[in-house]
Design a protein around this motif. Structure first.
Motif, mmCIF file in Angstrom:
data_model
loop_
_atom_site.group_PDB
_atom_site.id
_atom_site.type_symbol
_atom_site.label_atom_id
_atom_site.label_comp_id
_atom_site.label_asym_id
_atom_site.label_seq_id
_atom_site.Cartn_x
_atom_site.Cartn_y
_atom_site.Cartn_z
ATOM 1 N N ALA A 55 12.851 -12.267 62.292
ATOM 2 C CA ALA A 55 12.132 -13.523 62.522
ATOM 3 C C ALA A 55 13.058 -14.707 62.724
ATOM 4 C CB ALA A 55 11.171 -13.793 61.362
ATOM 5 N N ALA A 56 14.186 -14.726 62.039
ATOM 6 C CA ALA A 56 15.075 -15.885 62.114
ATOM 7 C C ALA A 56 15.744 -16.029 63.477
ATOM 8 C CB ALA A 56 16.137 -15.803 61.021
ATOM 9 N N GLY A 57 15.830 -14.952 64.243
ATOM 10 C CA GLY A 57 16.556 -15.007 65.515
ATOM 11 C C GLY A 57 15.685 -15.005 66.745
ATOM 12 N N LEU A 58 14.387 -15.295 66.606
ATOM 13 C CA LEU A 58 13.461 -15.156 67.726
ATOM 14 C C LEU A 58 13.771 -16.084 68.899
ATOM 15 C CD1 LEU A 58 10.017 -14.890 65.868
ATOM 16 C CD2 LEU A 58 11.512 -13.053 66.651
ATOM 17 N N ALA A 59 14.390 -17.217 68.644
ATOM 18 C CA ALA A 59 14.618 -18.199 69.706
ATOM 19 C C ALA A 59 15.402 -17.601 70.866
ATOM 20 C CB ALA A 59 15.346 -19.419 69.147
ATOM 21 N N THR A 60 16.389 -16.772 70.561
ATOM 22 C CA THR A 60 17.221 -16.186 71.619
ATOM 23 C C THR A 60 17.158 -14.663 71.647
ATOM 24 O OG1 THR A 60 19.136 -16.255 70.121
ATOM 25 C CG2 THR A 60 18.841 -18.119 71.618
ATOM 26 N N ALA B 299 0.922 -3.730 57.271
ATOM 27 C CA ALA B 299 0.245 -4.865 56.645
ATOM 28 C C ALA B 299 1.222 -5.858 56.019
ATOM 29 C CB ALA B 299 -0.733 -4.353 55.591
ATOM 30 N N SER B 300 2.359 -5.392 55.546
ATOM 31 C CA SER B 300 3.331 -6.310 54.933
ATOM 32 C C SER B 300 3.856 -7.326 55.948
ATOM 33 C CB SER B 300 4.492 -5.521 54.315
ATOM 34 O OG SER B 300 5.249 -4.856 55.324
ATOM 35 N N ASP B 301 3.915 -6.936 57.208
ATOM 36 C CA ASP B 301 4.362 -7.866 58.248
ATOM 37 C C ASP B 301 3.313 -8.946 58.508
ATOM 38 O OD1 ASP B 301 6.852 -6.481 58.896
ATOM 39 O OD2 ASP B 301 5.543 -4.921 59.690
ATOM 40 N N VAL B 302 2.047 -8.590 58.374
ATOM 41 C CA VAL B 302 0.980 -9.579 58.527
ATOM 42 C C VAL B 302 1.058 -10.598 57.397
ATOM 43 C CG1 VAL B 302 -1.512 -9.943 58.698
ATOM 44 C CG2 VAL B 302 -0.477 -7.855 59.650
ATOM 45 N N VAL B 303 1.256 -10.108 56.175
ATOM 46 C CA VAL B 303 1.391 -11.009 55.026
ATOM 47 C C VAL B 303 2.569 -11.948 55.243
ATOM 48 C CG1 VAL B 303 1.839 -11.152 52.551
ATOM 49 C CG2 VAL B 303 0.355 -9.346 53.442
ATOM 50 N N PHE B 304 3.714 -11.411 55.648
ATOM 51 C CA PHE B 304 4.895 -12.232 55.886
ATOM 52 C C PHE B 304 4.625 -13.278 56.967
ATOM 53 C CE2 PHE B 304 8.417 -12.911 58.864
ATOM 54 C CZ PHE B 304 9.284 -13.623 58.052
ATOM 55 N N THR B 305 4.035 -12.852 58.092
ATOM 56 C CA THR B 305 3.833 -13.752 59.227
ATOM 57 C C THR B 305 2.910 -14.905 58.873
ATOM 58 O OG1 THR B 305 4.181 -11.960 60.814
ATOM 59 C CG2 THR B 305 2.977 -13.898 61.584
ATOM 60 N N LEU B 306 1.790 -14.609 58.246
ATOM 61 C CA LEU B 306 0.824 -15.666 57.945
ATOM 62 C C LEU B 306 1.322 -16.570 56.819
ATOM 63 C CD1 LEU B 306 -2.586 -13.789 58.333
ATOM 64 C CD2 LEU B 306 -1.287 -15.101 60.019
ATOM 65 N N ASP B 307 2.003 -16.011 55.846
ATOM 66 C CA ASP B 307 2.580 -16.845 54.781
ATOM 67 C C ASP B 307 3.689 -17.738 55.335
ATOM 68 O OD1 ASP B 307 0.873 -15.886 52.867
ATOM 69 O OD2 ASP B 307 2.326 -14.528 51.924
ATOM 70 N N ARG B 308 4.468 -17.211 56.234
ATOM 71 C CA ARG B 308 5.534 -17.999 56.865
ATOM 72 C C ARG B 308 4.952 -19.148 57.673
ATOM 73 N NH1 ARG B 308 7.933 -17.446 62.150
ATOM 74 N NH2 ARG B 308 10.152 -18.051 62.222
ATOM 75 N N ALA B 309 3.883 -18.880 58.416
ATOM 76 C CA ALA B 309 3.299 -19.902 59.280
ATOM 77 C C ALA B 309 2.680 -21.047 58.494
ATOM 78 C CB ALA B 309 2.253 -19.264 60.190
ATOM 79 N N ARG B 310 2.174 -20.764 57.279
ATOM 80 C CA ARG B 310 1.490 -21.796 56.501
ATOM 81 C C ARG B 310 2.360 -22.373 55.385
ATOM 82 N NH1 ARG B 310 -1.649 -19.772 51.910
ATOM 83 N NH2 ARG B 310 -1.015 -17.649 51.376
ATOM 84 N N ALA B 311 3.613 -21.965 55.331
ATOM 85 C CA ALA B 311 4.517 -22.440 54.282
ATOM 86 C C ALA B 311 4.815 -23.931 54.455
ATOM 87 C CB ALA B 311 5.816 -21.644 54.301
#
Length: 488
Positions: free
Chosen positions: A166-171, A101-113
């Motif tokens: 998350a920071a390195g997803l591009a490559t 669940a902590s990853d869900v919190v991180f992902t959604l908070d990151r997307a709406r930041a």
């Protein structure tokens, strides 16, 4: 003759080389600019990673329905203002990190930041709070009721991420999907391999390669030579009859969410004049573009909405081909001689369609200067920078009419009355309310001639006849390999 043809087909089938039962090579027109579906707008990214490398709480199925994904189920509370997602247990990321669940919190908070680079940030704007109730339960509280929230969570822009990667997803994309990145040879191919630690049903394929073949002639040659096993979005529709007659192949024709438009920069003169925009729309002959650019594959549209959707309104009559009307509107606008820049991305429908558009506009006195752009250049200059007059592009995101409410979106519309409609839609819960608002939205942008609406992009795919499980339709931009397999 019938028996002879069947015998020949059988002989050809017997002569086919034995396929590797656990590997597949797919052709793609465009190479993704990166592999982060949460940090860019390129459809090619999702075509590689959606459902393969990354997963969301929900997902789109082959028929467009919203299905459970990392959330095995969810409860709707307070009339659609609160969603409680119950997560699958035993899920891990490709690097071994546990998903919870902590990853869900991180992902959604990151997307709406505030500093989010998510291309579909609007999907998350209605979120008020995201709370981890326990490791397998997440409560999402919205600012108001939203019956469409599970649909929003199915987008590729809403896939779940691990804070550590998350920071390195591009490559270096790290997801929870059934495949992981094995190799990316820039300009040539991306290779995926099966993720042995996948939590769900294991795919039949062990490896999948995506080869980038932008030229239609080369795409046809690659299919004929067996260099690729399938081309889910085949760029040479003129060759489909020949491929359909060949027993080695199957031709798969379906629908997409791709509204193909002649987009206009509403903020730049003379396109800030509705008469000029209407004149451009009236100058366009949709059947000529569909036949000339797509060899008959495509459905005319008069607004930014898919014809297969139950709330679709046929508004093509508002912008029916009428060159004399177009000339009269230009005279009323008193805009003088008009020369516009027409930016074309590298997709065949855009390049071929753009040349036809140029001729049709010239017939009513509007001159255009074509600039052919590579995909990265188009994204940077047109989509992000808004530096263009006209462009031909297909918007392949599902049910995306809300883009017309975004003030910084590249065609610069965001009429206050339209924004208000989208605000009402956000709060609407009943199907009838949503249907009425969708129809009003279609009528408003069609009546304002925001863009010239051309056609709904067809999904024309070609595959080895022994392959099963490829999507016929494209409810989202994806090459979902989870159910793809070879038949004996």
């Amino acid at each position: 003759m019938i028996h002879a043809a069947r015998s020949l087909a059988a002989l050809i089938a017997l002569a086919l080389p034995a396929a590797a039962q656990d590997a597949i090579t797919l052709g793609m027109v465009l190479e993704p600019p990166n592999l982060d579906p949460t940090g860019g707008a390129a459809a090619a990214t999702d075509e590689v990673v959606y459902a393969n490398l990354f997963e969301g709480l929900t997902r789109f199925g082959p028929n467009g329905t919203v299905e459970p994904a990392l959330a095995e189920r969810w409860d709707v509370q307070e009339d659609g203002r609160v969603y409680v997602f119950h997560l699958h247990d035993g899920v891990s990321f490709h690097d071994g990190a546990t998903f919870d669940a902590s990853d869900v919190v991180f992902t959604l908070d990151r997307a709406r930041a505030a500093d989010s680079t998510n291309a579909q940030k609007v999907l998350f704007e209605g979120i008020e709070t995201v709370e981890a109730v326990d490791p397998l339960t997440v409560r999402v509280t919205l600012t108001g009721p939203d019956g469409n929230f599970p649909f929003k969570m199915a987008w590729g822009d809403a896939v779940m991420l691990d804070p550590a990667s998350a920071a390195g997803l591009a490559t270096a994309p790290i997801g929870t999907g059934p495949f992981r990145l094995d190799q990316w040879v820039q300009g040539d191919r991306i290779v995926l391999s099966a993720f042995d630690g996948y939590w769900g049903d294991k795919p039949a394929l062990r490896t999948a390669s995506f080869r980038f073949i932008p030229d239609p002639t080369a795409a046809f040659a690659a299919m004929m030579a067996g260099d690729v096993d399938a081309f889910p979005n085949f760029p040479a529709p003129e060759t489909l009859p020949q491929l359909q007659a060949d027993p080695r192949f199957q031709v798969i024709v379906g629908t997409t969410e791709g509204e193909t438009i002649l987009a206009m920069n509403n903020a730049r003169a003379p396109l800030d004049n509705i008469r000029v925009r209407q004149a451009i729309a009236r100058a366009i002959n949709r059947p000529d573009i569909i036949n000339g650019a797509m060899f008959g594959y495509g459905t005319p549209i008069g607004s930014h909405f898919a014809p297969h959707h139950p709330d679709y309104v046929d508004l093509t009559g508002l912008s029916a081909h009428d060159p004399e009307k177009a000339k009269a509107l230009l005279a009323e606008a008193a805009a003088g001689p008009i020369t516009l820049r027409l930016a074309l991305p590298p997709t065949p429908y855009a390049r071929r369609g753009g040349e036809i558009v140029q001729a049709q506009l010239a017939a009513v006195g509007i001159q255009t200067q074509i600039t052919n752009m590579e995909w990265a250049q188009w994204l940077e200059t047109v989509f992000k920078g808004g530096d263009f007059d006209l462009t031909v592009i297909s918007h392949t995101e599902p049910l995306d009419i809300d883009i017309y409410a975004r003030p910084d979106y590249y065609f610069h519309y965001a009429k206050p009355e339209f924004v208000a409609l989208m605000d009402q839609l956000q709060a609407a819960v009943t199907p009838q309310q949503r249907s009425d608002l969708y129809q009003q939205a279609q009528e408003m942008i069609a009546g304002d001639y925001v863009n010239a609406f051309l056609f709904q992009l067809a999904k024309t795919g070609v595959a080895d006849a022994r392959i099963q499980g490829l999507w016929e339709n494209a409810p989202t931009q994806a090459n979902d390999l989870t159910r793809v397999r070879w038949t004996p």
